[in-house]
Scaffold this motif. Structure first.
Motif, short mmCIF file in Angstrom:
data_model
loop_
_atom_site.label_atom_id
_atom_site.label_comp_id
_atom_site.label_asym_id
_atom_site.label_seq_id
_atom_site.Cartn_x
_atom_site.Cartn_y
_atom_site.Cartn_z
N TYR B 35 44.90 31.34 40.53
CA TYR B 35 43.68 32.12 40.45
C TYR B 35 42.49 31.18 40.62
O TYR B 35 42.54 30.01 40.28
N GLN B 37 38.34 31.11 39.40
CA GLN B 37 37.39 31.76 38.49
C GLN B 37 35.98 31.39 38.91
O GLN B 37 35.62 30.21 38.97
N GLY B 40 30.77 36.05 37.60
CA GLY B 40 30.49 37.34 38.22
C GLY B 40 31.66 37.94 38.97
O GLY B 40 31.60 39.10 39.38
N HIS B 41 32.71 37.15 39.14
CA HIS B 41 33.89 37.65 39.86
C HIS B 41 35.14 37.65 39.01
O HIS B 41 36.18 38.16 39.43
N GLY B 42 35.09 37.07 37.85
CA GLY B 42 36.28 37.01 37.02
C GLY B 42 37.32 36.09 37.61
O GLY B 42 37.01 35.07 38.23
N LEU B 43 38.58 36.48 37.45
CA LEU B 43 39.70 35.71 37.97
C LEU B 43 40.24 36.45 39.19
O LEU B 43 40.62 37.62 39.11
N LEU B 45 43.06 36.45 42.36
CA LEU B 45 44.38 35.94 42.70
C LEU B 45 44.40 35.42 44.13
O LEU B 45 44.07 36.14 45.07
N ASP B 59 44.81 38.27 46.62
CA ASP B 59 43.65 39.05 47.03
C ASP B 59 42.60 38.23 47.79
O ASP B 59 41.82 38.79 48.55
N LEU B 88 36.63 26.91 39.73
CA LEU B 88 37.58 26.53 38.69
C LEU B 88 38.89 27.24 39.01
O LEU B 88 38.92 28.47 39.10
N PHE B 90 42.85 28.14 38.19
CA PHE B 90 43.84 28.26 37.13
C PHE B 90 45.21 28.58 37.73
O PHE B 90 45.33 29.46 38.58
N PHE B 104 48.38 30.47 31.01
CA PHE B 104 47.52 29.71 31.91
C PHE B 104 47.56 28.22 31.61
O PHE B 104 47.72 27.80 30.46
#
Lengths: 113, 113
Positions: B35, B37, B40-43, B45, B59, B88, B90, B104
């Motif tokens: 993922y 990060q 404003g977009h979160g996590l 994939l 995605d 960032l 993960f 994670f």
């Protein structure tokens, strides 16, 4: 495709007050919903996950109820603590693949003394 | 406790550079994920895998390659890094036997200048 909406980017509260973080979702399949929490400079970790429709699940004082009728899985707590300050993500597993999660943008909760 | 280890934890590279992010899990989980990060977009994939030699597109796969060499090891490759890939990253693992909870790693911060 699947999507998750978290409407609040930042929620600021005084210690001891109740909180509700909103989460709504879209999927064409039967949904599983999750809340993950990320404290500053840490990895996200699971807070709680949904059960059956209209059944409340609880963990560490937080609770949420999956409502399929309104496509929602809001996170609540009756009395926030300073240690609850963190980034909270709602996540959805739908569309035929239980192992593929779609995350919302996240809500930052800031608890003040 | 589940263990997911990422390296490097921090990386700075130039535009057009080559970067490999490594992830190892010792949970005996079948599924592994990458993922990114962003505020404003979160996590989001990038790629995931359900076993050695398997790769599934997530995605936001553009500009990324991935390879799962063993059950434990999952690599993310940026062959021509661009500033838009500053993020960032993960890695996570999961398995149906553990309720499909995502575990994670600590994250890898990449800066592309």
């Amino acid at each position: 495709g699947d999507s998750v909406t978290q409407t609040e980017g930042l929620v600021t509260l005084t210690k001891g007050l109740p909180v509700m973080l909103n989460c709504t979702y879209q999927t064409t399949y039967s949904p599983f919903l999750f809340w993950y929490v990320q404290h500053l400079n840490e990895a996200p970790k699971l807070l709680l996950k949904s059960s059956t429709d209209n059944k409340r699940t609880e963990h560490q004082g937080f609770y949420a109820t999956l409502h399929k009728s309104s496509s929602s899985f809001h996170l609540q707590k009756s009395s926030v603590q300073l240690s609850d300050s963190a980034l909270y993500f709602c996540a959805l597993s739908g569309t035929g693949s239980f192992n593929k999660l779609t995350f919302g943008a996240g809500t930052r909760l800031a608890v003040c003394p | 406790e589940a263990a997911v280890t990422q390296s490097p934890r921090n990386k700075v590279t130039v535009t057009g550079g080559n970067v490999t992010l490594s992830c190892r899990q010792t949970n005996s989980h079948n599924y592994m994920y990458w993922y990114r990060q962003d505020t404003g977009h979160g996590l989001r994939l990038i790629h995931y895998s359900y076993g050695a030699g398997n790769l599934q597109i997530g995605d936001v796969p553009d500009g990324y390659k991935a390879t799962r060499t063993t059950q434990e090891d999952f690599f993310l490759l940026l062959e021509l890094a661009s500033p838009s890939q500053t993020s960032l990253y993960f890695c996570a693992s999961s398995d149906p036997r553990s309720g499909n909870t995502l575990y994670f790693g600590e994250g890898s911060r990449l800066i592309v200048v």
